[in-house]
Design a protein around this motif. Structure first.
Motif, mmCIF file in Angstrom:
data_model
loop_
_atom_site.group_PDB
_atom_site.id
_atom_site.type_symbol
_atom_site.label_atom_id
_atom_site.label_comp_id
_atom_site.label_asym_id
_atom_site.label_seq_id
_atom_site.Cartn_x
_atom_site.Cartn_y
_atom_site.Cartn_z
ATOM 1 N N GLU A 199 5.243 8.480 119.920
ATOM 2 C CA GLU A 199 3.982 9.338 119.968
ATOM 3 C C GLU A 199 3.746 10.242 119.024
ATOM 4 O OE1 GLU A 199 3.819 10.810 123.967
ATOM 5 O OE2 GLU A 199 4.006 8.761 124.692
ATOM 6 N N VAL A 200 2.825 10.143 118.001
ATOM 7 C CA VAL A 200 2.696 11.209 116.896
ATOM 8 C C VAL A 200 1.313 11.716 117.222
ATOM 9 C CG1 VAL A 200 3.990 9.802 115.447
ATOM 10 C CG2 VAL A 200 1.614 9.464 115.556
ATOM 11 N N ALA A 201 1.156 13.110 116.497
ATOM 12 C CA ALA A 201 0.354 13.966 116.897
ATOM 13 C C ALA A 201 -1.298 13.394 116.138
ATOM 14 C CB ALA A 201 0.157 15.177 116.216
ATOM 15 N N GLU A 202 -2.336 13.792 116.642
ATOM 16 C CA GLU A 202 -3.653 13.038 116.054
ATOM 17 C C GLU A 202 -3.745 13.220 114.470
ATOM 18 O OE1 GLU A 202 -8.448 13.918 116.874
ATOM 19 O OE2 GLU A 202 -7.055 14.780 117.942
ATOM 20 N N GLY A 203 -4.206 12.480 113.892
ATOM 21 C CA GLY A 203 -4.399 12.479 112.320
ATOM 22 C C GLY A 203 -3.052 11.921 111.982
ATOM 23 N N LEU A 204 -1.992 11.392 112.626
ATOM 24 C CA LEU A 204 -0.764 10.848 111.811
ATOM 25 C C LEU A 204 -0.543 9.532 112.399
ATOM 26 C CD1 LEU A 204 1.509 13.915 112.426
ATOM 27 C CD2 LEU A 204 0.407 13.542 110.428
ATOM 28 N N ARG A 205 0.073 8.619 111.510
ATOM 29 C CA ARG A 205 0.616 7.288 111.827
ATOM 30 C C ARG A 205 2.114 7.188 111.710
ATOM 31 N NH1 ARG A 205 1.013 4.363 107.069
ATOM 32 N NH2 ARG A 205 0.207 5.420 105.357
ATOM 33 N N VAL A 206 2.644 6.449 112.417
ATOM 34 C CA VAL A 206 4.152 6.119 112.292
ATOM 35 C C VAL A 206 4.212 4.495 112.147
ATOM 36 C CG1 VAL A 206 4.206 5.755 114.866
ATOM 37 C CG2 VAL A 206 6.212 6.067 113.607
ATOM 38 N N ARG A 235 14.122 14.935 121.590
ATOM 39 C CA ARG A 235 13.548 13.880 121.053
ATOM 40 C C ARG A 235 12.277 14.024 120.608
ATOM 41 N NH1 ARG A 235 13.380 9.585 125.637
ATOM 42 N NH2 ARG A 235 12.831 8.345 124.021
ATOM 43 N N GLN A 236 11.890 15.269 119.938
ATOM 44 C CA GLN A 236 10.768 15.639 119.654
ATOM 45 C C GLN A 236 10.967 16.080 118.134
ATOM 46 O OE1 GLN A 236 9.478 18.224 122.904
ATOM 47 N NE2 GLN A 236 7.653 16.806 123.054
ATOM 48 N N ILE A 237 9.818 16.196 117.323
ATOM 49 C CA ILE A 237 9.593 16.815 115.885
ATOM 50 C C ILE A 237 8.728 18.132 116.052
ATOM 51 C CG2 ILE A 237 9.175 16.587 113.664
ATOM 52 C CD1 ILE A 237 10.316 13.811 113.654
ATOM 53 N N PHE A 238 8.994 19.096 115.619
ATOM 54 C CA PHE A 238 7.883 20.338 115.916
ATOM 55 C C PHE A 238 7.817 20.832 114.358
ATOM 56 C CE2 PHE A 238 10.682 20.449 119.386
ATOM 57 C CZ PHE A 238 9.864 20.324 120.583
ATOM 58 N N ARG A 239 6.763 21.280 114.300
ATOM 59 C CA ARG A 239 6.361 21.962 112.804
ATOM 60 C C ARG A 239 6.088 23.376 113.227
ATOM 61 N NH1 ARG A 239 1.345 23.895 110.501
ATOM 62 N NH2 ARG A 239 1.532 23.934 108.267
ATOM 63 N N VAL A 240 6.704 24.268 112.436
ATOM 64 C CA VAL A 240 6.543 25.892 112.675
ATOM 65 C C VAL A 240 5.582 26.351 111.072
ATOM 66 C CG1 VAL A 240 7.589 28.191 112.756
ATOM 67 C CG2 VAL A 240 8.604 25.913 113.877
ATOM 68 N N SER A 241 4.493 26.738 111.502
ATOM 69 C CA SER A 241 3.729 27.038 110.268
ATOM 70 C C SER A 241 4.344 28.376 109.641
ATOM 71 C CB SER A 241 2.319 27.369 110.808
ATOM 72 O OG SER A 241 2.156 28.426 111.425
ATOM 73 N N PRO A 242 3.981 28.866 108.325
ATOM 74 C CA PRO A 242 4.432 30.152 108.015
ATOM 75 C C PRO A 242 3.948 31.255 108.817
ATOM 76 C CG PRO A 242 3.346 28.738 106.198
ATOM 77 C CD PRO A 242 3.261 28.000 107.576
ATOM 78 N N ALA A 243 3.004 31.142 109.597
ATOM 79 C CA ALA A 243 2.381 32.275 110.471
ATOM 80 C C ALA A 243 3.366 32.064 111.721
ATOM 81 C CB ALA A 243 1.031 32.166 110.672
ATOM 82 N N GLY A 244 4.009 31.046 112.247
ATOM 83 C CA GLY A 244 4.834 30.990 113.329
ATOM 84 C C GLY A 244 4.292 30.095 114.367
ATOM 85 N N ALA A 245 3.226 29.613 114.141
ATOM 86 C CA ALA A 245 2.534 28.688 115.102
ATOM 87 C C ALA A 245 3.248 27.389 115.148
ATOM 88 C CB ALA A 245 1.052 28.449 114.731
ATOM 89 N N VAL A 246 3.512 26.878 116.386
ATOM 90 C CA VAL A 246 4.613 25.860 116.552
ATOM 91 C C VAL A 246 3.601 24.447 117.277
ATOM 92 C CG1 VAL A 246 6.316 24.791 118.052
ATOM 93 C CG2 VAL A 246 6.527 27.180 117.465
ATOM 94 N N SER A 247 3.532 23.482 116.708
ATOM 95 C CA SER A 247 2.819 22.382 117.063
ATOM 96 C C SER A 247 3.896 21.083 117.275
ATOM 97 C CB SER A 247 1.660 22.040 116.192
ATOM 98 O OG SER A 247 2.211 21.816 114.961
ATOM 99 N N THR A 248 3.507 20.209 117.891
ATOM 100 C CA THR A 248 4.377 19.125 118.322
ATOM 101 C C THR A 248 3.664 17.822 117.293
ATOM 102 O OG1 THR A 248 4.921 19.606 120.530
ATOM 103 C CG2 THR A 248 5.405 17.222 119.769
ATOM 104 N N ILE A 249 4.741 17.425 116.387
ATOM 105 C CA ILE A 249 4.355 16.329 115.410
ATOM 106 C C ILE A 249 4.606 14.756 116.036
ATOM 107 C CG2 ILE A 249 5.170 15.131 113.140
ATOM 108 C CD1 ILE A 249 3.615 17.742 112.745
ATOM 109 N N ALA A 250 5.752 14.692 116.833
ATOM 110 C CA ALA A 250 6.247 13.472 117.185
ATOM 111 C C ALA A 250 6.900 13.712 118.414
ATOM 112 C CB ALA A 250 6.892 12.431 116.295
ATOM 113 N N SER A 251 7.076 12.592 119.456
ATOM 114 C CA SER A 251 7.554 12.535 120.665
ATOM 115 C C SER A 251 8.186 11.338 120.871
ATOM 116 C CB SER A 251 6.811 13.204 122.035
ATOM 117 O OG SER A 251 6.379 14.231 121.589
#
Length: 373
Positions: free
Chosen positions: A60-67, A324-340
């Motif tokens: 499962e990947v975030a919206e706007g991404l494909r795997v 079992r997940q991938i996270f993105r941490v923005s330079p400002a510190g915001a955390v989002s889930t990329i894949a699960s």
């Protein structure tokens, strides 16, 4: 020290399959119930692995991404890197576990998926007894193409340079973890994590470098972060107990106390490394030796994690087989889930086009996660 490692250039995956088919043929020839029982076990295992592959085929990947699946046929891939030519460097542990590591170089820019079972690989044998250590961490110098390999839970880091020669560049570490335990910074310097205790200092083969006695006097227990310029050939291999760590500095820890963080991963694109703790805390190690808090990842047990950094300073964290997940941490510190729902995710790397490559160790393959354009 250096040694020559053999290169296996034949279609090893096909050879293994042929031997398996031969064994199964002998089982079918009718040599008692035990043989048929073994055959049923093999068949059941094949069904189980195939079912697991199908069940986990749709991460499962975030919206706007494909795997999509990029590479198949790599036995237990655990670490990834990209070289200057855009080749994907894969560190695997092999089907039989009879070598310290297997290394593949794969071009991911052609038709996918690539079947690595028929591709050349470099097999690194175990060192002579009693140092039978597997290799569990990887970094690539983008300028020279040299590979840096760390021992899993060991105390040495090696360089695999031209001619596939293995050379020790750092020795005398206490406990080098797997995953992202080492990285190269923007200047090509090697950054790595180690763990120290007063006991490890006392049993060191050489006395501590002047100015480091406070580490033993104050009973320091915890992580040390080192940075080594590997271009200074005449100074290699570096002894960790003689290096001045960039963390901690100058007796900043209370006597006999565990530090409030246990660092398990490091990445670096510029001069300031970014580190991850076992609690999912992301810090930036600033030039004055202070850890600046960036973000806290979702709760979980972070172990054998992998990190990579984007050109904008974003940090991507592959949480390991329990998260079992991938996270993105923005330079400002915001955390989002990329894949699960990944299959035992290991190494992770980001290419120049913003495409993530992730090793799914349990499924013996590499997937890529790309923006939908």
């Amino acid at each position: 020290m250096s040694c020559k490692v053999p290169v296996h250039s034949g279609p090893s995956g096909y050879a293994e399959a042929s031997r398996g088919s031969s064994c199964l043929s002998r089982l079918r020839s009718g040599r008692g119930g035990a043989a048929w029982g073994a055959a049923f076990i093999l068949a059941g295992l094949g069904w189980f692995l195939d079912a697991g592959f199908r069940a986990a085929s749709g991460a499962e990947v975030a919206e706007g991404l494909r795997v999509e699946v990029a590479v198949t046929g790599i036995p237990r891939p655990i670490q990834l890197a990209l070289d200057a030519q855009g080749m994907l460097v894969v560190l695997g542990q092999g089907w039989r576990g009879d070598a310290a590591a297997e290394i593949y170089r794969i071009d991911p820019r052609g038709p996918l998926p690539v079947d690595a079972a028929r591709m050349p690989r470099v097999v690194i044998p175990f060192a002579s007894e009693p140092r039978k250590m597997a290799l569990g961490s990887l970094a690539v110098d983008p300028r020279t193409g040299d590979l840096f390999l760390g021992e899993e839970n060991g105390n040495r880091i090696y360089r695999l340079g031209p001619g596939e020669r293995l050379q020790a560049v750092a020795v005398g570490l206490n406990h080098l973890l797997g995953g992202s335990a080492l990285a190269l910074d923007g200047r090509g310097r090697l950054v790595f994590l180690d763990y120290a205790t007063p006991e490890s200092y006392r049993r060191s083969e050489a006395s501590l470098r002047s100015g480091l006695n406070w580490l033993m006097d104050e009973g320091y227990r915890g992580p040390e972060v080192f940075r080594v310029d590997v271009r200074e050939e005449r100074l290699l291999p570096s002894r960790a107990n003689l290096l001045v760590p960039i963390l901690p500095r100058g007796g900043t820890n209370s006597v006999g106390r565990e530090p409030p963080w246990r660092l398990i991963g490091v990445t670096a694109a510029g001069d300031d490394p970014v580190v991850l703790s076992a609690l999912g805390e992301v810090f930036r190690l600033e030039p004055d030796g202070v850890l600046r808090f960036i973000a806290r990842l979702p709760a979980g047990h972070y172990h054998r994690t992998n990190l990579t950094m984007g050109p904008d300073g974003s940090v991507f964290v592959c949480g390991g087989f329990q998260i079992r997940q991938i996270f993105r941490v923005s330079p400002a510190g915001a955390v989002s889930t990329i894949a699960s729902e990944l299959g035992d995710p290991g190494g992770i790397v980001l290419d120049r086009d913003g495409v993530l490559y992730v090793a799914e160790t349990a499924l013996h393959r590499i997937i890529r996660i790309a923006p939908i354009r």
